[in-house]
Design an enzyme around this catalytic site. Structure first.
Site, PDB file in Angstrom:
ATOM      1  CG  HIS A 386     -96.315 -31.310 -57.959  1.00 50.97           C
ATOM      2  ND1 HIS A 386     -97.150 -30.362 -58.482  1.00 50.97           N
ATOM      3  CD2 HIS A 386     -97.105 -32.126 -57.202  1.00 50.97           C
ATOM      4  CE1 HIS A 386     -98.386 -30.582 -58.064  1.00 50.97           C
ATOM      5  NE2 HIS A 386     -98.388 -31.648 -57.299  1.00 50.97           N
ATOM      6  CB  CYS A 435     -93.882 -24.622 -60.316  1.00 46.88           C
ATOM      7  SG  CYS A 435     -95.648 -24.343 -60.564  1.00 46.88           S
TER       8      CYS A 435
END
Length: 812
Positions: A386, A435
């Site tokens: 993440h 991301c």
């Protein structure tokens, strides 16, 4: 001998005659055949036999000599099914004829001779042990010739000579039945050991005893390089030139006839066995043009190619975070880090690969990484997990990051890059597989000022303000970025050219077209490539000292044999799946003849490791979570996987427990023997990443203002990597949401997990665990949980047509 085959034997290891008989029985039975067996297996979630699998099996009847049973057994074997599992299924099926196929033959070879590489003048022993219903006789052969006076289970040649090299096989007779063992290659090396070195020190573990030598040749001459290692089983060889594997060069001796100038360079050989891997020295091969030979032709190789770019060292830190404590779990980072580790090591990078690091562990790992950097080094950092990006700065999210998280809980990539620049590295490569959505709840504005240098390359798995995806499938698959990166990484091209080609490949991938695109940022002014050779620099001594520090993360404990008072002997072996994941396997080498049952397992591990007892001492690697390394582990052992070795504070001490029963005993209660084993600090545990951040270099540079203790957040952090899933509805743009909160419907495959910033929303909210963010439009409020997305980890079949078609987003 047992009245059935070894239960821990994998189905795909069964001999062909056994499988053939079993398939004939299952194919012909209509009520107790393969179809009913498939239904029973489908109820066992370990092996995941689906209706599509059964349909694929049934189609085999349309093929000439096709067998649905054979296809079903292959699928079960690929998913880790053992003979024991199969026997239990057949017992439930009630097919006694099929069960009889698994009964052992009148003669069975239990121990096969093992290939070995050995030094001339030492003792050779090959072993073949069999059991039968009557006395067993042995006869050894070398190729087609009988070995004189070789009628025992052990073939001993003392001392072994060069002429004894070759292939050996043993014929075993039991009455009218006979079997041949596997072929065993014996490689005899003619080498003189260094003073004080004995063969005992070379036996067992892989050791290089013949190093290649530098050569200078003329165009058209033949190149011959030789290396050699001793070990059991016999080592495998792969030659490399300038860090790139040479096709079809897998023998001890490398021979290239009629060399040309383009074949000069730095040569070395990778030597490996089932559990070990090492390299020979790297040597120079200089090819002179026959028409340009004159005085001074013996000058050093570098003088003849003044424009050759090289590294003084190559080091890489690979981090994959997947088991998040407060955020959605991921799957692909484990596979991505594993694949990239193997590829980068082929390019002569010193790689440390780590899974699931906390914030302090990540910072300490970066500190250790920085110790290896100095002028001339190529440094590479890969991160999968993440993450988010604010104001041009990228942040990696540790597994212990709170929900919500901010920059103070994460590592700033640009801050690490600034520290790398201070080391004057020749190449800094960052591959960020995460991301890059903006974290609207983190209002800190980091002020990281980078120097103007011509050595930086960024490979972002996705564009700014976009997600990076991982494919969900029935097995373990790569994320989209690494799926294409690993096909190009070994190319002998400038690193930016390699990444450009990866970007082109990703652009043709239907599943993510229009949703994920590789972004490359570079200030690289020279043709630097990951395949560039490594040559000594001015700070070679410093590099050597720091390399020893990094090498600690690769040191495996020595395998050992434990002798118990009852007469049993247990072998304890070790393998590394990652730099912080250790595999321990136990194997019974010898047991007393009067012992009817014998088993050894490991227990009593440090609580720092948080080992699940239910996943220890399993009969197959897959049962304990060892998927990527399973094919290279020895068979017929009990396996235990120890992860998070970076948390180990003391030396690793555990207990080996032996259980056994004897035929003379009146009851069946086993007797226990125990031995305590201390293997020190294995792999990454040696670097003490659990410690407080004492050097503080990474900490001081990475920490941002507004730490959680001074500026509490009220909403979750940004979203991370997303999964791609099979869906049945078109995406819908909800106008009542802000433009950055558009969502993708995935139909009825939802089992949602609460995450960070909402970029994917599902139309059928009743099928997922979701806290709606707004009261308008029929959605209730949930204070403190704004824009929470839905993610799912349900497995699907990757790249099915319906899966691809369902991923088309509506235009924004």
């Amino acid at each position: 001998m047992s009245d059935s085959l070894e239960r821990s034997t994998k189905i795909n290891s069964l001999k062909e005659p056994v499988v053939k008989r079993l398939c004939e029985v299952l194919d012909k039975s209509s009520t107790k055949g393969w179809r009913k067996l498939g239904e029973i297996v489908a109820n066992d979630r370990r092996f995941k036999v689906s209706s599509d699998d059964m349909e694929m099996c049934s189609l085999k009847v349309l093929e000439l000599e096709g067998s649905p049973s054979l296809m079903l057994l292959r699928l079960m074997g690929e998913r880790g099914c053992t003979t024991g599992h199969l026997m239990d299924y057949l017992q439930t099926l009630g097919n006694s004829e099929a069960l009889q196929c698994l009964k052992p033959p009148a003669l069975q070879i239990l121990i096969q001779p093992q290939a070995v590489s050995i030094i001339c003048g030492h003792n050779l022993r090959l072993s073949c042990h069999a059991v039968g219903k009557s006395p067993v006789q042995y006869q050894w052969f070398k190729s087609k010739e009988e070995v004189p006076n070789s009628f025992s289970p052990d073939l001993v040649i003392s001392p072994v000579q060069m002429k004894d090299a070759g292939f050996y096989i043993c014929r075993v007779n039991c009455g009218d039945a006979f079997e041949f063992s596997h072929w065993a290659q014996v490689d005899v090396l003619n080498v003189t050991l260094c003073y004080g070195q004995s063969y005992h020190s070379l036996d067992g573990r892989l050791k290089v005893v013949i190093q290649p030598q530098s050569q200078r040749l003329h165009v058209g001459e033949d190149l011959q390089l030789e290396c050699g290692a001793v070990g059991r089983p016999i080592p495998r060889y792969q030659w490399h030139r300038n860090g790139v594997p040479i096709p079809n060069s897998t023998k001890r001796k490398l021979m290239i006839p009629h060399v040309m100038q383009e074949q000069q360079g730095r040569y070395r050989c990778e030597i490996s066995s089932s559990s070990e891997r090492m390299w020979t020295n790297e040597v120079d091969v200089v090819i002179d043009d026959i028409y340009a030979i004159g005085e001074g032709s013996n000058e050093f190789f570098l003088n003849s190619i003044p424009e050759q770019l090289y590294a003084t060292d190559k080091v890489a830190l690979l981090i994959g975070n997947l088991s998040y404590q407060n955020h959605p779990q991921l799957k692909a980072p484990m596979v991505d880090v594993y694949d990239l580790t193997n590829l980068l090591r082929q390019l002569n990078f010193k790689v440390v690969s780590l899974l699931d690091l906390t914030e302090s562990e990540m910072r300490n790992a970066v500190d250790e990484f920085l110790l290896l950097l100095h002028k001339g080094v190529y440094g590479l950092l890969y991160y999968a997990g993440h993450g988010y990006e604010n104001y041009g700065n990228s942040f990696m999210v540790p597994v212990d990051a709170p929900n919500p998280y901010r920059s103070a809980n994460c590592l700033c990539v640009q801050s690490i890059l600034k520290l790398m620049q201070e080391k004057e590295t020749d190449l800094n490569v960052f591959l960020l597989d995460m991301c890059r959505k903006r974290n609207i709840h983190d209002d800190s504005t980091p002020n990281v000022v980078l120097r103007v240098t011509a050595n930086i390359v960024f490979g972002y798995a996705t564009c700014q303000d976009a997600e990076a995806f991982e494919l969900s499938s029935t097995g373990f698959t790569n994320g989209v970025f690494v799926k294409f990166l690993k096909k190009r990484l070994l190319d002998d091209e400038k690193i930016t050219v390699v990444l450009d080609r990866v970007a082109e490949d990703m652009g043709q991938f239907d599943a993510t077209k229009g949703k994920q695109a590789l972004e490359i940022r570079s200030s690289l002014s020279e043709r630097r490539a990951l395949t560039d050779p490594i040559l000594p620099g001015d700070s070679a001594d410093l590099a050597h000292a720091h390399s020893r520090q990094w090498a600690k993360a690769h040191e495996l404990p020595e395998s050992m044999c434990l002798n118990f008072d009852c007469g049993a002997q247990i072998k304890l072996g070790f393998a590394a799946e990652f730099s912080n994941v250790l595999v321990i396997y136990t194997h019974i080498v010898k047991k007393p003849t009067d012992m009817s049952f014998c088993q050894a397992h490991v227990t009593d591990f440090s609580q720092d490791l948080d080992v699940d007892p239910k996943l220890m001492n399993r009969e197959t690697p897959e049962e304990t979570g060892i998927y990527l390394l399973s094919s290279s582990l020895p068979q017929h052992c009990l396996y235990t996987r120890l992860s998070s070795l970076q948390k180990l504070r003391e030396e690793l001490v555990f207990t080996v427990c032996l259980q056994g029963t004897f035929t003379a005993m009146d009851d069946d209660h086993p007797i226990h023997w125990t031995k305590s084993v201390n293997i020190g600090k294995p792999l990454i545990a040696r670097l003490d990443l659990h410690r407080a951040m004492r050097r503080n270099s990474c900490l001081q540079t990475c920490l941002m203002p507004h730490s959680p203790s001074h500026s509490p957040c009220h909403s979750p952090g940004p979203e991370h990597r997303h999964h791609l899933y099979h869906g049945s509805h078109q995406a819908q743009d909800y106008n009542r949401l802000s433009p950055q909160h558009r969502y993708l419907d995935i139909g009825e495959h939802l089992q949602g997990a609460v995450g960070g910033c909402g970029d994917i929303y599902y139309e059928n909210l009743s099928q997922c665990r979701y806290d709606p963010p707004y009261t308008s439009g029929g959605l209730s409020s949930s204070p403190g949980r704004l824009s929470i997305p839905i993610e799912t980890t349900d497995d699907i079949n990757e790249l099915q047509t319906v899966f691809i078609n369902s991923l088309q987003l509506q235009p924004q």
